[in-house]
Design an enzyme around this catalytic site. Structure first.
Site, short mmCIF file in Angstrom:
data_model
loop_
_atom_site.label_atom_id
_atom_site.label_comp_id
_atom_site.label_asym_id
_atom_site.label_seq_id
_atom_site.Cartn_x
_atom_site.Cartn_y
_atom_site.Cartn_z
N ASN A 402 0.82 -1.21 0.00
CA ASN A 402 0.00 0.00 0.00
C ASN A 402 0.85 1.26 0.00
OD1 ASN A 402 -1.89 1.98 0.35
ND2 ASN A 402 -3.01 0.92 1.96
N ASP A 403 1.44 1.60 1.13
CA ASP A 403 2.19 2.86 1.23
C ASP A 403 3.33 2.94 0.22
OD1 ASP A 403 0.55 3.69 3.27
OD2 ASP A 403 1.85 2.89 4.84
N VAL A 404 3.95 1.80 -0.09
CA VAL A 404 5.12 1.83 -0.96
C VAL A 404 4.76 2.07 -2.43
CG1 VAL A 404 6.49 0.37 0.56
CG2 VAL A 404 5.18 -0.67 -1.27
N TYR A 441 0.17 1.44 6.96
CA TYR A 441 0.74 1.89 8.23
C TYR A 441 0.69 3.40 8.37
CZ TYR A 441 2.71 -2.46 10.00
OH TYR A 441 2.90 -3.69 10.53
N ALA A 442 0.89 4.11 7.27
CA ALA A 442 0.92 5.57 7.35
C ALA A 442 -0.46 6.15 7.56
CB ALA A 442 1.55 6.14 6.09
#
Lengths: 475, 108
Positions: A402-404, A441-442
């Site tokens: 996701n975030d990456v 996570y973010a």
């Protein structure tokens, strides 16, 4: 055997250790490097046995203790190495850091108790000031490594109810103040020990260091564990080097420094990949589990499709890049993924894998998970190498990441602005497999999911991949 | 002439070793960072040398048992670290048997 010869053999062992690390520059030379490491370690151990024979003047009954310890520890280590699952590597590594930390403390206690046995002071004489200071440093670094790694181990395994072992950070008012005061008290006790060689300050200093190790790791959230594991890796090296200083043993200093700098470099790489400064991670409080931001925004429409649709799109593509995230490992879908890639390859589709540095739970974790599934390493690419190719890629398949892959990292003002990402949003078509629309996570919404060229395939990664394989067979 | 104190000699070794470590570790391919951490675990377990001296040469109960415990703890890493690294690196081996397996699958 003269002491000169012992020292020279230790030098040969140190060179072997450097070779062990150097071998890791390429998968083809890495196994040879590992053999160098083992040879170096065996050489170090046998030389030490010879040294014990020399120093003990034939009274070598003490060797029984060495052999006993070796058998117990060696058997436990070998069994763990054989049984551990590759998804559990971060826990194993954290556990091993704690072993080093505790061993360093034990050795330091033995040295303070009987310095003459190690040849650093004549019998009945006090330890030189320099060695006392080094003992103190080796002990506190070792103690912090031990208790910090135990907490990291608990947080990584995530199966213990104990509050300190949970991923969510533990934060309380005045935390940094408490840590600073304890740190100063610890240093004060250490200097008192250096001045007097007294047991009282030594014991108090060690106890404070154990508590401090716990306190500095608990405010760090589960998402930052890759940094913590690398950092503790570094600490365990410095602890070994500290013991090497106190025993005047150059081999220990060299091996400790190699490990210490290795851990420091890995911490740096992980921090950079998460766009965080090292101090920001250490001071903690970031990475509360479970995002919230997705709920705050109004629901935006996403295009969702089935595994069959995804399989059809990929089979018609010329180039497919697969972006595996930790969600893939959680659902143990690596083998299903390999099957899919194999089927696509048979249809003439070029399949490659793109790995973000923080794709797993520790540096390089995802590469090992893919290697375990027998995915050839020359199809697996690092972020910098594959980013320029996304523009020419027909289909990108994002699995549990996701975030990456969040293009918000390119938007000034976004909380993750500047974080290096895999530029999947530049590809012609994007297929995203996730269990739900929950944020990463973010805690950020991901614009990639709402793009016109993106198709979401909801569901467990393993199930979806197996469905895709079936659909490919049917085509 | 005064004799150089061992601490100074140690410090020289320390600084140069960090320098070597820094340059060698940057050459490690990111794909092998997990094996790197496992093998560094084994390498820092070289403190087993100090532990062996403690277990074999000390005479007081405290020092001897501390030494024996340290030997056991470090041995976990020596064996565990190298063996798990080897296990991981085996996975990175090129698979020669992949080719015949593929042909078999094609026959069906």
């Amino acid at each position: 055997m003269s002491l000169d010869l012992v020292t020279l053999l230790y030098l040969v062992a140190s060179v072997c250790f450097i070779q062990a690390l150097k071998g890791l520059s390429h998968p083809t030379t890495a196994r040879q490097g590992n053999v160098f490491g083992m040879v170096g370690m065996a050489l170090a151990a046998f030389t030490t046995v010879a040294l014990i024979f020399k120093l003990a003047d034939g009274k070598v009954a003490g060797l029984a203790y060495v052999i006993g310890g070796l058998l117990v520890g060696g058997t436990a280590g070998a069994i763990m190495a054989k049984r551990v699952e590759m998804t559990k590597m971060p826990e194993l590594v954290a556990f091993m850091h704690s072993m080093i930390g505790l061993a360093a403390v034990c050795i330091a206690v033995a040295v303070v108790g009987e310095p003459a046995a190690f040849g650093i002071a004549p019998a009945g004489q006090p330890i030189p000031y320099g060695n006392r200071l080094e003992l103190f440093i080796g002990t506190f670094v070792g103690a912090i490594t031990f208790s910090g790694s135990v907490i990291a181990f608990g947080k990584l395994s995530g199966k213990y109810k104990f509050r300190l072992f949970q991923g969510a950070p533990v934060i309380f008012a005045g935390q940094h103040m408490v840590n600073a005061i304890m740190g100063i008290a610890m240093l004060g006790m250490g200097l008192w020990f250096t001045a007097t060689q007294d047991w009282t300050p030594f014991v108090i200093m060690t106890v404070i260091a154990f508590v401090l190790g716990v306190l500095i790791i608990i405010p760090i959230g589960g998402a930052d564990m890759p940094v913590v594991v690398s950092m503790l890796n570094s600490y365990s090296g410095w602890a070994a080097a500290g013991i090497g200083f106190s025993l005047n043993n150059s081999m220990l200093i060299i091996a400790g420094s190699l490990v210490g700098s290795s851990g420091a470099i890995l911490s740096y790489i992980m921090c950079k990949a998460m766009n965080r400064s090292f101090f920001n991670v250490i001071l903690g409080g970031f990475g509360q589990e479970g995002g919230t931001a997705a709920g705050k925004q109004e629901q935006r429409p996403v295009k969702s499709g089935s595994a069959d649709d995804a399989a059809f799109m990929m089979s018609n593509a010329e180039t497919v890049v697969i972006v595996p995230g930790y969600g893939l490992a959680v659902s143990r879908a690596q083998h299903a993924l390999k099957e899919l890639a194999h089927k696509l390859g048979e249809k003439g589709v070029q399949v490659r894998y793109a790995i973000h540095p923080v794709a797993g739970r520790m540096p390089g974790h995802m590469n090992v998970l893919l290697a375990e599934a027998e995915i050839p390493y020359d199809q697996v690419f690092e972020m910098e190498d594959i980013n320029p190719d996304f523009r020419q890629t027909d289909v990108v398949l994002v699995l549990g990441a996701n975030d990456v892959v969040n293009p918000a990292a390119k938007t000034p003002g976004s909380p993750i602005f500047g974080m290096p990402i895999l530029e999947t949003h530049l590809a012609r078509t994007v297929i995203v497999n996730k269990r739900s629309m929950a944020s990463g996570y973010a805690g950020l919404d991901n614009d990639l999911f709402y793009m016109d060229k993106t198709m979401m395939v909801f569901g467990d990664a393993k199930k979806c991949l197996e469905d895709m394989v079936k659909a490919l067979d049917a085509l | 002439m005064d004799i150089i104190s061992p601490t100074v000699t140690n410090l020289i070794i320390f600084v140069l070793a960090i320098y070597v470590g820094y340059h060698v570790v940057w050459t490690v391919t990111p794909a092998l960072h997990t094996p790197l951490m496992a093998v560094t675990n084994a390498l820092s377990a070289v403190i087993i040398v100090g532990a062996m001296l403690a277990a074999a040469l000390t005479t007081s109960d405290l020092s001897r048992w501390m030494g024996t415990a340290a030997v056991a703890l470090a041995a976990v890493n020596v064996f565990g670290g190298f063996l798990v690294t080897r296990r991981m690196l085996e996975m990175f081996k090129k698979k020669d048997r992949a080719a015949p397996a593929d042909e078999k699958r094609g026959d069906h």
